[in-house]
Design a protein around this motif. Structure first.
Motif, PDB file in Angstrom:
ATOM      1  N   MET A  50       0.853  -1.419   0.051  1.00 32.40           N
ATOM      2  CA  MET A  50       0.140  -0.307   0.350  1.00 32.40           C
ATOM      3  C   MET A  50       1.276   1.577  -0.056  1.00 32.40           C
ATOM      4  SD  MET A  50      -3.012   1.243   2.862  1.00 32.40           S
ATOM      5  CE  MET A  50      -1.395   2.129   3.725  1.00 32.40           C
ATOM      6  N   LYS A  51       1.999   1.103   1.072  1.00 29.82           N
ATOM      7  CA  LYS A  51       2.679   1.973   1.180  1.00 29.82           C
ATOM      8  C   LYS A  51       3.309   3.145  -0.744  1.00 29.82           C
ATOM      9  CE  LYS A  51       7.136   4.328   2.902  1.00 29.82           C
ATOM     10  NZ  LYS A  51       8.022   3.998   4.032  1.00 29.82           N
ATOM     11  N   ARG A  52       3.936   1.808  -1.222  1.00 28.31           N
ATOM     12  CA  ARG A  52       3.851   1.883  -2.492  1.00 28.31           C
ATOM     13  C   ARG A  52       2.597   2.435  -3.809  1.00 28.31           C
ATOM     14  NH1 ARG A  52       7.791  -0.017  -6.213  1.00 28.31           N
ATOM     15  NH2 ARG A  52       9.296  -0.047  -4.254  1.00 28.31           N
ATOM     16  N   ALA A  53       2.516   1.935  -3.414  1.00 31.31           N
ATOM     17  CA  ALA A  53       0.747   2.507  -3.669  1.00 31.31           C
ATOM     18  C   ALA A  53       1.331   4.297  -3.520  1.00 31.31           C
ATOM     19  CB  ALA A  53      -0.482   2.304  -3.725  1.00 31.31           C
ATOM     20  N   VAL A  54       0.727   3.800  -2.585  1.00 32.25           N
ATOM     21  CA  VAL A  54       0.112   5.390  -1.854  1.00 32.25           C
ATOM     22  C   VAL A  54       1.392   6.602  -2.765  1.00 32.25           C
ATOM     23  CG1 VAL A  54       0.758   7.438  -0.182  1.00 32.25           C
ATOM     24  CG2 VAL A  54      -0.465   5.328  -0.038  1.00 32.25           C
ATOM     25  N   LEU A  55       3.445   6.423  -2.943  1.00 33.59           N
ATOM     26  CA  LEU A  55       4.313   7.158  -2.981  1.00 33.59           C
ATOM     27  C   LEU A  55       3.974   7.142  -4.994  1.00 33.59           C
ATOM     28  CD1 LEU A  55       6.857   5.302  -1.010  1.00 33.59           C
ATOM     29  CD2 LEU A  55       6.138   8.079  -0.888  1.00 33.59           C
ATOM     30  N   ASP A  56       3.654   5.879  -5.484  1.00 28.84           N
ATOM     31  CA  ASP A  56       3.258   5.774  -7.301  1.00 28.84           C
ATOM     32  C   ASP A  56       2.183   7.424  -7.276  1.00 28.84           C
ATOM     33  OD1 ASP A  56       4.896   3.940  -7.433  1.00 28.84           O
ATOM     34  OD2 ASP A  56       3.892   2.535  -7.785  1.00 28.84           O
ATOM     35  N   ALA A  57       0.767   7.384  -6.563  1.00 32.88           N
ATOM     36  CA  ALA A  57       0.248   8.078  -6.946  1.00 32.88           C
ATOM     37  C   ALA A  57       0.446  10.244  -6.566  1.00 32.88           C
ATOM     38  CB  ALA A  57      -1.062   7.579  -5.727  1.00 32.88           C
ATOM     39  N   LEU A  58       1.465   9.594  -5.504  1.00 36.43           N
ATOM     40  CA  LEU A  58       2.033  11.094  -5.399  1.00 36.43           C
ATOM     41  C   LEU A  58       2.705  11.171  -6.759  1.00 36.43           C
ATOM     42  CD1 LEU A  58       2.947  10.762  -1.254  1.00 36.43           C
ATOM     43  CD2 LEU A  58       0.913  12.479  -1.833  1.00 36.43           C
ATOM     44  N   ASP A  59       3.697  10.782  -6.391  1.00 37.61           N
ATOM     45  CA  ASP A  59       4.963  11.528  -7.655  1.00 37.61           C
ATOM     46  C   ASP A  59       3.563  11.223  -8.448  1.00 37.61           C
ATOM     47  OD1 ASP A  59       7.365  11.012  -8.514  1.00 37.61           O
ATOM     48  OD2 ASP A  59       7.393   9.530  -9.159  1.00 37.61           O
ATOM     49  N   GLY A  60       2.527  11.051  -9.554  1.00 33.00           N
ATOM     50  CA  GLY A  60       1.996  10.593 -10.978  1.00 33.00           C
ATOM     51  C   GLY A  60       1.219  12.623 -10.216  1.00 33.00           C
ATOM     52  N   MET A  61       1.360  12.981  -9.292  1.00 26.14           N
ATOM     53  CA  MET A  61       0.547  14.088  -8.713  1.00 26.14           C
ATOM     54  C   MET A  61       1.613  15.507  -8.694  1.00 26.14           C
ATOM     55  SD  MET A  61      -1.974  12.843  -6.085  1.00 26.14           S
ATOM     56  CE  MET A  61      -3.201  14.135  -5.242  1.00 26.14           C
ATOM     57  N   VAL A  62       3.044  15.343  -8.746  1.00 23.56           N
ATOM     58  CA  VAL A  62       3.180  16.677  -8.333  1.00 23.56           C
ATOM     59  C   VAL A  62       4.182  16.502  -9.856  1.00 23.56           C
ATOM     60  CG1 VAL A  62       2.746  16.475  -6.229  1.00 23.56           C
ATOM     61  CG2 VAL A  62       4.190  15.734  -6.593  1.00 23.56           C
ATOM     62  N   SER A  63       4.521  17.611  -9.558  1.00 24.95           N
ATOM     63  CA  SER A  63       5.932  18.056 -10.199  1.00 24.95           C
ATOM     64  C   SER A  63       6.683  19.401 -10.268  1.00 24.95           C
ATOM     65  CB  SER A  63       5.759  17.849 -11.897  1.00 24.95           C
ATOM     66  OG  SER A  63       7.499  18.450 -12.842  1.00 24.95           O
ATOM     67  N   PHE A  64       7.865  18.933  -9.958  1.00 25.27           N
ATOM     68  CA  PHE A  64       8.800  20.690  -9.262  1.00 25.27           C
ATOM     69  C   PHE A  64      10.413  20.745  -8.965  1.00 25.27           C
ATOM     70  CE2 PHE A  64       7.843  18.343  -5.774  1.00 25.27           C
ATOM     71  CZ  PHE A  64       8.595  17.815  -4.726  1.00 25.27           C
ATOM     72  N   ASP A  65      10.173  21.590  -9.328  1.00 26.85           N
ATOM     73  CA  ASP A  65      12.243  21.768  -9.890  1.00 26.85           C
ATOM     74  C   ASP A  65      13.087  20.525  -8.549  1.00 26.85           C
ATOM     75  OD1 ASP A  65      12.057  23.193 -11.839  1.00 26.85           O
ATOM     76  OD2 ASP A  65      12.501  25.154 -11.371  1.00 26.85           O
TER      77      ASP A  65
END
Length: 441
Positions: free
Chosen positions: A286-301
């Protein structure tokens, strides 16, 4: 004091800091005046040493302290005003290398600022939480394993087989002379246990009670006792008994051996332990799924220095996993690949995001949680627990290494409270596949 921006490119920042000679002299005088009442010098009463003499005697030392304090003060004031948070320790160097007393101090400060992390709608996250129930078959399998660990041995007729136990007297000799620690009586040796020197147990397969046998072996080159390492040895062995293993009966008596009131209570304990293990594995999925979801939601320098440091660490770690025979770091520099850098970018991005979410949610690692983490780690060093505790107390980096995963897990819990988490009951095999998939990504 002047602070002038010289670089503002992406997250890179540069500033020229000037501490005037007048400011520096004022700070020196201030420190000398503060110290004057406590200074004694031959020919003068305590606190009555003239300022000119104090400056001559202590001026150079105080000048260096004042210079460092002035630069540190300017840096701190800059960060307070700008709101910048440096990704790593700023690089600071004097630009007027020919500086002499009476000159202004010119300093160049460069750093990479931590980026602004965008807001994230945690309620938009939707993940599955795998649930596995401990089936009767798994409980019975665990019970069988427990019975095997509690097995007893009973005398048997005939030759010893692999897995049997032989009760022996033995005397070991090197060059015909018995050596210290090489003899024992009524020693119960499990054949196939690997507890004796390589080749010893294999030569006892086929012996019978009452037999005598000369077992010829060679001590390993890396054997702990230097006087025996690499030496040929002969053990005069007398076989006193041959015993066959007998698994313990799976009943209330077995349960009591493991601290349970009866068999049903032991089964309940096993079921709880198995389901706790399943829950721990499911949490990682589940933790990996949460991190994957977060990774797809943000983008910054991202600060290039952090990404490079992480990529270097990943490349170095993976190299050692591929070369387990190398235990030191006396090897060529490991250059990160594009894949290493991509993984580093993800880790840095998620690390900064989790840190921001944790700070806003006021997530803290308690002293009790830290103590538990240290205790868990200390168990890996039996007999040296106290030394490990003291080492951690004196090592801020080690403390951070222990604190970081606890903080991360608590932030994940915080995210899960806002996210949509749907429980899905699956088999143990499906959970195992999901865990194995984590390592493949």
């Amino acid at each position: 004091m002047q602070v002038t921006e010289t670089l503002n490119e992406g997250l890179k920042r540069g500033y020229a800091i000037t501490v005037t000679a007048a400011e520096l002299e004022a700070k020196v005088n201030e420190k000398l005046v503060e110290a004057q009442p406590e200074i004694e010098m031959k020919g003068f009463r305590k606190g009555k040493v003239p300022m000119a003499l104090l400056k001559k005697q202590f001026g150079q030392r105080v000048l260096g302290e004042s210079m460092q304090e002035a630069i540190d003060g300017a840096m701190n004031e800059h960060f307070e005003k700008s709101g910048d948070r440096p990704a790593l320790q700023p690089e600071v160097k004097m630009t007027n290398e020919d500086w002499k007393e009476g000159d202004d101090v010119n300093v160049e400060m460069t750093y990479e600022a931590l980026p602004e992390v965008p807001e994230v709608d945690l309620t938009a996250i939707s993940v599955e939480k795998l649930v596995v129930k401990a089936e009767d078959e798994a409980v019975d399998e665990a019970l069988k394993s427990l019975a095997e660990t509690a097995q007893e041995f009973e005398d048997k007729d005939g030759a010893a087989e692999d897995g049997d136990q032989v009760v022996i007297d033995f005397v070991g000799k090197v060059d015909g002379e018995a050596f210290e620690g090489g003899a024992a009586e009524d020693y119960p040796l499990g054949l196939g246990s690997g507890s004796f020197i390589p080749g010893f147990e294999e030569q006892l397969v086929g012996v019978k009670a009452g037999e005598e046998k000369a077992v010829e072996v060679k001590f390993p080159e890396e054997y702990g006792a230097e006087n025996l390492a690499g030496k040929d040895a002969v053990f005069d062995v007398t076989v006193k008994a041959v015993k066959a293993p007998k698994a313990a009966e799976i009943d209330d008596e077995l349960a009591k051996k493991f601290g349970a009131d009866d068999l049903e209570a032991l089964k309940g304990q096993i079921r709880e332990r198995l389901e706790a293990e399943y829950a721990g594995a499911a949490r990682q999925v589940m933790k990996r799924a949460v991190l994957d979801a977060l990774d797809g939601m943000v983008s910054f320098d991202l600060p290039p220095s952090l990404v490079k440091a992480e990529a270097d660490q990943i490349a170095h770690q993976l190299w050692h996993e591929e070369h387990p025979e190398v235990h030191d770091h006396n090897h060529d520099t490991i250059e990160p690949t594009e894949e290493h850098t991509k993984l580093a970018e993800r880790r840095v991005r998620l690390g900064l995001l989790l840190a921001e979410l944790g700070q806003k949610a006021e997530v803290e690692v308690t002293q009790a949680e830290m103590s538990q983490a240290i205790m868990n780690q200390a168990r890996q060093y039996p007999g040296q627990e106290r030394a490990f505790f003291e080492y951690v107390q004196q090592n801020a980096q080690m403390q951070q290494q222990l604190r970081a995963p606890i903080f991360e897990d608590k932030v994940i819990d915080h995210i899960a409270e806002s996210a949509t988490v749907a429980e899905k009951e699956v088999s143990k095999e499906d959970l195992q596949k999901a865990v194995e998939a984590l390592d493949e990504e």
